[in-house]
Design an enzyme around this catalytic site. Sequence first.
Site, mmCIF file in Angstrom:
data_model
loop_
_atom_site.group_PDB
_atom_site.id
_atom_site.type_symbol
_atom_site.label_atom_id
_atom_site.label_comp_id
_atom_site.label_asym_id
_atom_site.label_seq_id
_atom_site.Cartn_x
_atom_site.Cartn_y
_atom_site.Cartn_z
ATOM 1 N N ARG A 159 -0.178 -0.691 -5.353
ATOM 2 C CA ARG A 159 -1.021 -2.601 -4.150
ATOM 3 C C ARG A 159 -2.083 -3.480 -4.575
ATOM 4 O O ARG A 159 -2.846 -2.763 -4.594
ATOM 5 C CB ARG A 159 -0.519 -1.997 -3.080
ATOM 6 C CG ARG A 159 0.744 -2.254 -2.120
ATOM 7 C CD ARG A 159 1.204 -0.850 -0.779
ATOM 8 N NE ARG A 159 0.002 -1.339 0.126
ATOM 9 C CZ ARG A 159 -0.087 -1.443 1.489
ATOM 10 N NH1 ARG A 159 0.753 0.002 1.940
ATOM 11 N NH2 ARG A 159 -0.959 -1.699 2.236
ATOM 12 N N ARG A 171 -3.619 5.753 -3.718
ATOM 13 C CA ARG A 171 -2.270 5.614 -3.902
ATOM 14 C C ARG A 171 -1.246 5.239 -4.816
ATOM 15 O O ARG A 171 -2.029 3.582 -5.457
ATOM 16 C CB ARG A 171 -1.736 5.013 -2.449
ATOM 17 C CG ARG A 171 -0.774 4.679 -1.797
ATOM 18 C CD ARG A 171 -0.135 4.373 -1.516
ATOM 19 N NE ARG A 171 -1.466 3.047 -0.519
ATOM 20 C CZ ARG A 171 -1.258 2.395 0.685
ATOM 21 N NH1 ARG A 171 -0.412 3.180 1.433
ATOM 22 N NH2 ARG A 171 -2.294 1.337 0.977
ATOM 23 N N ARG A 214 -0.345 -5.559 15.684
ATOM 24 C CA ARG A 214 -1.551 -5.130 15.410
ATOM 25 C C ARG A 214 -2.573 -6.011 16.251
ATOM 26 O O ARG A 214 -3.984 -6.084 15.190
ATOM 27 C CB ARG A 214 -1.278 -5.816 13.882
ATOM 28 C CG ARG A 214 -1.600 -4.569 12.350
ATOM 29 C CD ARG A 214 -1.045 -5.226 11.210
ATOM 30 N NE ARG A 214 -2.192 -4.742 9.964
ATOM 31 C CZ ARG A 214 -1.315 -3.108 9.911
ATOM 32 N NH1 ARG A 214 0.096 -3.563 10.174
ATOM 33 N NH2 ARG A 214 -2.211 -3.025 8.207
ATOM 34 N N LYS A 264 0.554 6.492 7.933
ATOM 35 C CA LYS A 264 1.840 5.256 8.555
ATOM 36 C C LYS A 264 3.508 5.693 7.482
ATOM 37 O O LYS A 264 4.467 5.513 8.463
ATOM 38 C CB LYS A 264 1.484 4.274 9.291
ATOM 39 C CG LYS A 264 0.153 3.850 10.655
ATOM 40 C CD LYS A 264 0.223 2.629 11.253
ATOM 41 C CE LYS A 264 -0.210 1.906 8.829
ATOM 42 N NZ LYS A 264 -1.378 2.278 9.686
ATOM 43 N N ARG A 283 -9.525 -4.106 4.890
ATOM 44 C CA ARG A 283 -8.734 -3.732 5.917
ATOM 45 C C ARG A 283 -9.061 -3.136 6.499
ATOM 46 O O ARG A 283 -8.879 -3.117 7.837
ATOM 47 C CB ARG A 283 -7.301 -3.183 5.186
ATOM 48 C CG ARG A 283 -7.033 -4.400 4.737
ATOM 49 C CD ARG A 283 -6.185 -3.759 3.085
ATOM 50 N NE ARG A 283 -4.930 -2.857 3.726
ATOM 51 C CZ ARG A 283 -4.674 -2.130 3.068
ATOM 52 N NH1 ARG A 283 -5.428 -1.717 1.375
ATOM 53 N NH2 ARG A 283 -3.552 -0.553 2.869
HETATM 54 P P1 AP5 Z 1 0.686 6.049 4.112
HETATM 55 O O1 AP5 Z 1 1.564 6.882 4.773
HETATM 56 O O2 AP5 Z 1 1.304 5.094 2.696
HETATM 57 O O3 AP5 Z 1 -0.403 5.156 4.624
HETATM 58 P P2 AP5 Z 1 -0.400 4.171 5.807
HETATM 59 O O4 AP5 Z 1 -1.023 3.986 7.675
HETATM 60 O O5 AP5 Z 1 0.868 3.536 5.754
HETATM 61 O O6 AP5 Z 1 -1.014 3.285 5.063
HETATM 62 P P3 AP5 Z 1 -0.826 1.234 4.343
HETATM 63 O O7 AP5 Z 1 -2.234 0.863 3.908
HETATM 64 O O8 AP5 Z 1 0.274 1.398 4.253
HETATM 65 O O9 AP5 Z 1 -1.120 0.747 5.916
HETATM 66 P P4 AP5 Z 1 -2.199 -0.397 6.537
HETATM 67 O O10 AP5 Z 1 -1.710 -0.828 7.488
HETATM 68 O O11 AP5 Z 1 -2.711 -1.245 5.779
HETATM 69 O O12 AP5 Z 1 -0.849 -1.585 5.034
HETATM 70 P P5 AP5 Z 1 0.412 -2.446 5.686
HETATM 71 O O13 AP5 Z 1 1.446 -1.775 4.215
HETATM 72 O O14 AP5 Z 1 1.292 -1.406 7.203
HETATM 73 O O15 AP5 Z 1 -0.458 7.194 3.232
HETATM 74 C C1 AP5 Z 1 -1.357 6.798 2.240
HETATM 75 C C2 AP5 Z 1 -1.784 7.055 1.158
HETATM 76 O O16 AP5 Z 1 -2.333 8.306 2.307
HETATM 77 C C3 AP5 Z 1 -1.048 7.513 0.248
HETATM 78 O O17 AP5 Z 1 -1.298 8.622 -1.454
HETATM 79 C C4 AP5 Z 1 -0.286 8.952 0.479
HETATM 80 O O18 AP5 Z 1 0.513 9.665 -0.314
HETATM 81 C C5 AP5 Z 1 -1.586 9.640 0.954
HETATM 82 N N1 AP5 Z 1 -1.531 10.930 2.385
HETATM 83 C C6 AP5 Z 1 -0.648 10.441 3.384
HETATM 84 N N2 AP5 Z 1 -0.636 11.477 4.552
HETATM 85 C C7 AP5 Z 1 -1.989 12.033 4.271
HETATM 86 C C8 AP5 Z 1 -2.399 13.488 5.111
HETATM 87 N N3 AP5 Z 1 -2.091 13.597 5.551
HETATM 88 N N4 AP5 Z 1 -3.311 13.966 3.512
HETATM 89 C C9 AP5 Z 1 -3.752 13.167 2.053
HETATM 90 N N5 AP5 Z 1 -2.976 12.368 2.001
HETATM 91 C C10 AP5 Z 1 -2.324 11.745 2.874
HETATM 92 O O19 AP5 Z 1 0.468 -3.623 6.077
HETATM 93 C C11 AP5 Z 1 -0.555 -4.189 4.680
HETATM 94 C C12 AP5 Z 1 -0.683 -5.996 4.567
HETATM 95 O O20 AP5 Z 1 0.748 -6.632 5.391
HETATM 96 C C13 AP5 Z 1 -1.696 -5.966 6.278
HETATM 97 O O21 AP5 Z 1 -2.905 -5.765 5.536
HETATM 98 C C14 AP5 Z 1 -1.808 -7.645 6.323
HETATM 99 O O22 AP5 Z 1 -2.441 -7.940 5.973
HETATM 100 C C15 AP5 Z 1 -0.016 -7.023 6.849
HETATM 101 N N6 AP5 Z 1 0.845 -7.223 7.471
HETATM 102 C C16 AP5 Z 1 1.258 -5.965 7.771
HETATM 103 N N7 AP5 Z 1 1.765 -5.923 9.177
HETATM 104 C C17 AP5 Z 1 0.897 -7.262 10.141
HETATM 105 C C18 AP5 Z 1 1.584 -7.236 11.288
HETATM 106 N N8 AP5 Z 1 2.024 -6.996 11.961
HETATM 107 N N9 AP5 Z 1 0.506 -8.520 11.431
HETATM 108 C C19 AP5 Z 1 -0.567 -9.805 10.663
HETATM 109 N N10 AP5 Z 1 0.145 -9.055 9.477
HETATM 110 C C20 AP5 Z 1 0.740 -7.671 9.686
HETATM 111 MG MG MG Z 2 2.033 2.038 5.208
#
Ligand code: AP5
Ligand code: MG
Length: 210
Positions: free
Chosen positions: A156, A125, A86, A13, A167
């Site tokens: 992170r 990552r 979410r 994402k 997660r």
């Molecule tokens: P990346 O692009 O970073 O993936 P991502 O989908 O953004 O993964 P996240 O870990 O950020 O998602 P998440 O939903 O768990 O965390 P968030 O920060 O939103 O890519 C990941 C890795 O893969 C990287 O190394 C990249 O280089 C690699 N990659 C990407 N695309 C690739 C490809 N095509 N091929 C190969 N490699 C690739 O949320 C974190 C926390 O915040 C949650 O757990 C929760 O506690 C809280 N939170 C956030 N939003 C909410 C909400 N709406 N409600 C309640 N709690 C929330």
């Molecule tokens: Mg992300």
Amino acid sequence: MNIILMGCPGAGKGTQSAKLLQAYPLHHISTGDVLRAEMASDSELGKQLGEIVNKGNLVPDELMVQMLEKIVKATDKGIIFDGFPRTVAQAEALDAMMQRLQRAITHVIMIDLPAEEVVKRICSRKQCKKCKAILGVDLNNPPAVCPSCGGELYTRPDDTPERATHRLEVYRQSTLPVKNHYQNSGKYVEINGNQTPEKVFEDIKKILEK
Ligand code: AP5
Ligand code: MG
């Protein structure tokens, strides 16, 4: 365009949001980034959020919706929603918010990734503190600094194998049902996230330019 990017942890994402920002005049809202910024500020709220987020649990819906509404109101640009909604309750709150603000979600893009790829991606990552670049690194030979800007790289706290697995479970239980909320809206599309970032972006562009 107001785009929701859905997908499990590590689906790409954040990576695809960065590509979208280069190609279109959009505003990116990653609720994960918003929460991490509050946690870094060392405020009382930040400390409470850290207890939840670093364990891989979800922040309560009401608080999340309040934080989001302020950011949505502050921009006239089209928005990329990354990591929101979410839960089904968040999706319902977003519908109501967008209606109040006389705006509309135009695309809901689900980036699919097989579960076996999740921990692998999450644990390799690194992110740059300075330019925010997201990198997938070789853990046996990680770069010392950000290859783009020379900034400091960090991992992170929720990017451990145990927390990534937790997660993913939280995602399955609480976030996957959001799919049903949008599936028959005419705006919902699934794409294959298990291909190169460039190919994933091509698929997204095809959807947006239809
Ligand atoms: P990346 O692009 O970073 O993936 P991502 O989908 O953004 O993964 P996240 O870990 O950020 O998602 P998440 O939903 O768990 O965390 P968030 O920060 O939103 O890519 C990941 C890795 O893969 C990287 O190394 C990249 O280089 C690699 N990659 C990407 N695309 C690739 C490809 N095509 N091929 C190969 N490699 C690739 O949320 C974190 C926390 O915040 C949650 O757990 C929760 O506690 C809280 N939170 C956030 N939003 C909410 C909400 N709406 N409600 C309640 N709690 C929330
Ligand atoms: Mg992300």
